[in-house]
Motif scaffolding. Structure first.
Motif, short mmCIF file in Angstrom:
data_model
loop_
_atom_site.label_atom_id
_atom_site.label_comp_id
_atom_site.label_asym_id
_atom_site.label_seq_id
_atom_site.Cartn_x
_atom_site.Cartn_y
_atom_site.Cartn_z
N ALA A 3 0.73 -1.49 0.27
CA ALA A 3 0.23 -0.02 0.22
C ALA A 3 1.03 0.68 0.22
CB ALA A 3 -0.78 -0.35 1.20
N ARG A 4 2.10 1.54 0.54
CA ARG A 4 3.13 2.58 0.62
C ARG A 4 3.56 2.29 -0.87
NH1 ARG A 4 5.46 -0.05 4.86
NH2 ARG A 4 4.73 0.79 6.80
N ARG A 5 4.04 1.34 -1.58
CA ARG A 5 4.54 2.02 -2.18
C ARG A 5 3.59 2.10 -3.78
NH1 ARG A 5 8.42 -4.45 -3.17
NH2 ARG A 5 9.50 -3.99 -1.14
N ALA A 6 2.48 1.68 -3.78
CA ALA A 6 1.36 1.85 -4.89
C ALA A 6 0.35 3.48 -4.29
CB ALA A 6 0.27 1.17 -4.19
N LEU A 7 0.78 3.72 -2.80
CA LEU A 7 0.38 5.67 -3.07
C LEU A 7 1.34 6.40 -2.83
CD1 LEU A 7 -1.36 7.14 -1.44
CD2 LEU A 7 -0.17 7.40 0.97
N ALA A 8 2.84 6.11 -2.93
CA ALA A 8 3.90 6.56 -3.80
C ALA A 8 3.77 6.73 -5.17
CB ALA A 8 5.26 6.13 -3.06
N GLU A 9 4.05 5.19 -5.72
CA GLU A 9 3.59 5.26 -7.15
C GLU A 9 2.89 6.04 -8.04
OE1 GLU A 9 2.58 2.27 -10.38
OE2 GLU A 9 3.50 1.32 -8.93
N SER A 10 1.43 6.19 -6.88
CA SER A 10 0.45 7.14 -7.45
C SER A 10 0.46 8.84 -7.40
CB SER A 10 -0.95 6.82 -7.13
OG SER A 10 -1.85 7.91 -7.36
N VAL A 11 1.36 9.08 -6.44
CA VAL A 11 1.60 10.29 -6.17
C VAL A 11 2.68 11.15 -6.95
CG1 VAL A 11 2.87 12.46 -4.16
CG2 VAL A 11 0.41 10.43 -3.53
#
Length: 67
Positions: A32-40
């Motif tokens: 979830a951390r990775r997905a959020l960082a990638e999205s931003v």
């Protein structure tokens, strides 16, 4: 470091996140951390690309004449 707690996450979304974490051999939290960082990051890159396109579309500055 900031902390984020999510509630009311759709079960299907969580299941996909869980499957993605398993494929990457990591925890759901890390995924979830990775997905959020990638999205931003992608969002920021899109803003920069739009700005670059805007600047490229501006008319050229007139050349400065002799002083």
């Amino acid at each position: 470091m900031a902390q984020l707690v999510l509630s009311d996450v759709d079960e299907a979304v969580f299941a996909r996140l869980e499957a993605r974490a398993a494929r990457h051999h990591t925890t759901v939290e890390e995924e979830a951390r990775r997905a959020l960082a990638e999205s931003v990051s992608q969002e920021f890159a899109a803003v920069i690309a739009r700005f670059d396109a805007f600047v490229a579309a501006l008319p050229p500055e007139p050349e400065a004449g002799p002083r």
